[in-house]
Design an enzyme around this catalytic site. Sequence first.
Site, PDB file in Angstrom:
ATOM      1  N   ASN A  12      63.003  74.849  69.413  1.00 34.12           N
ATOM      2  CA  ASN A  12      63.942  75.920  68.749  1.00 34.12           C
ATOM      3  C   ASN A  12      65.340  75.677  69.261  1.00 34.12           C
ATOM      4  OD1 ASN A  12      65.268  78.260  68.044  1.00 34.12           O
ATOM      5  ND2 ASN A  12      63.570  79.656  68.978  1.00 34.12           N
ATOM      6  N   ARG A  95      61.789  75.074  64.787  1.00 33.87           N
ATOM      7  CA  ARG A  95      62.248  76.441  64.010  1.00 33.87           C
ATOM      8  C   ARG A  95      63.625  76.027  63.095  1.00 33.87           C
ATOM      9  NH1 ARG A  95      66.162  81.156  66.409  1.00 33.87           N
ATOM     10  NH2 ARG A  95      66.150  82.413  64.658  1.00 33.87           N
ATOM     11  N   HIS A 183      64.827  85.594  60.838  1.00 37.27           N
ATOM     12  CA  HIS A 183      63.786  86.100  61.799  1.00 37.27           C
ATOM     13  C   HIS A 183      62.475  86.000  61.321  1.00 37.27           C
ATOM     14  CE1 HIS A 183      67.450  87.973  63.991  1.00 37.27           C
ATOM     15  NE2 HIS A 183      67.302  86.914  64.549  1.00 37.27           N
ATOM     16  N   ARG A 243      78.192  88.555  65.577  1.00 37.33           N
ATOM     17  CA  ARG A 243      78.154  88.797  64.080  1.00 37.33           C
ATOM     18  C   ARG A 243      78.594  90.108  63.879  1.00 37.33           C
ATOM     19  NH1 ARG A 243      72.768  85.653  63.126  1.00 37.33           N
ATOM     20  NH2 ARG A 243      72.843  85.166  65.366  1.00 37.33           N
ATOM     21  N   GLU A 381      57.940  83.067  68.784  1.00 39.43           N
ATOM     22  CA  GLU A 381      58.180  82.613  67.486  1.00 39.43           C
ATOM     23  C   GLU A 381      57.544  81.015  67.877  1.00 39.43           C
ATOM     24  OE1 GLU A 381      62.063  83.715  68.630  1.00 39.43           O
ATOM     25  OE2 GLU A 381      62.597  83.996  66.514  1.00 39.43           O
TER      26      GLU A 381
END
Length: 396
Positions: A12, A95, A183, A243, A381
Amino acid sequence: MTDKQQAVIIFNAGSSSLKFGLYAIHGNKPACITQGEIENLGNESSARQAKFSVYGNNTRTQLLALTTHEQAITCILERVEKDYPQLQLAGAGHRVVHGGRKFSTPVIINTRIRQQLQDYSHLAPLHMPHNLAAIDALQQQRPELQQVACFDTAFHRTMPEYEQHYALPPVWFERGVQHYGFHGLSYEYIASVLPEYAGSSADAKVIVAHLGHGASLCAMVQRKSVATTMGFTPLDGIPMATRPGTLDPGVISWFIREAGLSIEQVDELLNQQCGLYGLSGISGDMRKLLADKHTEASRAIDYFVHHTQRAIASLAAAIGGIDVLVFTAGIGENSALIRERICRQATWLGIQIDTDANNNNHRKISSASSNVTILRIPTNEEMIIAKHTLQLITQL
Ligand code: ADP
């Protein structure tokens, strides 16, 4: 025929970090052997700056002179070979943040697919170049290894048409301008374990708040995505570390026309200089803001809490109510204070938090009188990527 234990390795890749996980293959299930991370990559100083940590019962940390994802991959592969000589890698999973319109399921990466992924790179400039750097480095170093791409956008392809489209002329949808959502690997993991936490309510109206450096929320029914806050890129939705979240699109043309910013400057501003960091001028890291006594820090936190609870209400409207609220990722899993503040502002939705359970980081943190079950679920994840990787490489 080897008698070594087969395993898959998971990567990842972030802008300055590379997380990895090593999973043994038991039957058709992955079992985690170890996880770790190399942080502070990209630092050009020749001093030993990158931090290599292998997590577990006796977490080990080492400072190394690494700067690129390529060097980080070499280092991780060497460590795996040294520490686990009994293992043989059968494949690698990555990922990949943006799968565009093309990829709604995980895929085995070949030259053609690698090129298509490149085409989506500009849609997630904070993530995609690093995801691709890890794929390329592994291809160079271990070309015999099957590599699988798992997409953060894929989980949201179940959203109804009116959630996947923008109110634009259809020609733009045809050109790929649509509401993708992100996500998805985290939401897929939460959906997969939700019955263990919520019983039959897992299939009811669920809102998951993934609150990390990047942050978004997803509304699920029957454990499938119905609506989500991020959009065409991971810039949209609630404010994040750097962000801004949702912004009037008119601001972009104003930046360019009136403020004279170039497209590159706008991208840099929106991806790196906004959100909690931009608002506070102190940090995008929630832990640091919570520890800071300046009013700018508390104002940024107030903004985050306000817009997160507002997003919960908006998603509840999208699915006609809320039965279960899940908090996950760095802030969602670890900050009892932020969870409590968000829930307190959402009591009108029937959300009532149990302060003691919340402060003690229990799995279930709603009070007995709450109409909504509130859960704290650590995301994983990497486990979802390991499962998909195993599934695809064993089909070959
Ligand atoms: P990502 O995977 O998007 O890089 P994480 O899920 O690791 O991010 O979340 C990182 C965020 O979680 C940071 O803002 C960090 O400060 C916050 N965080 C981690 N632990 C805590 C804590 N105990 N209290 C408050 N915030 C925390």
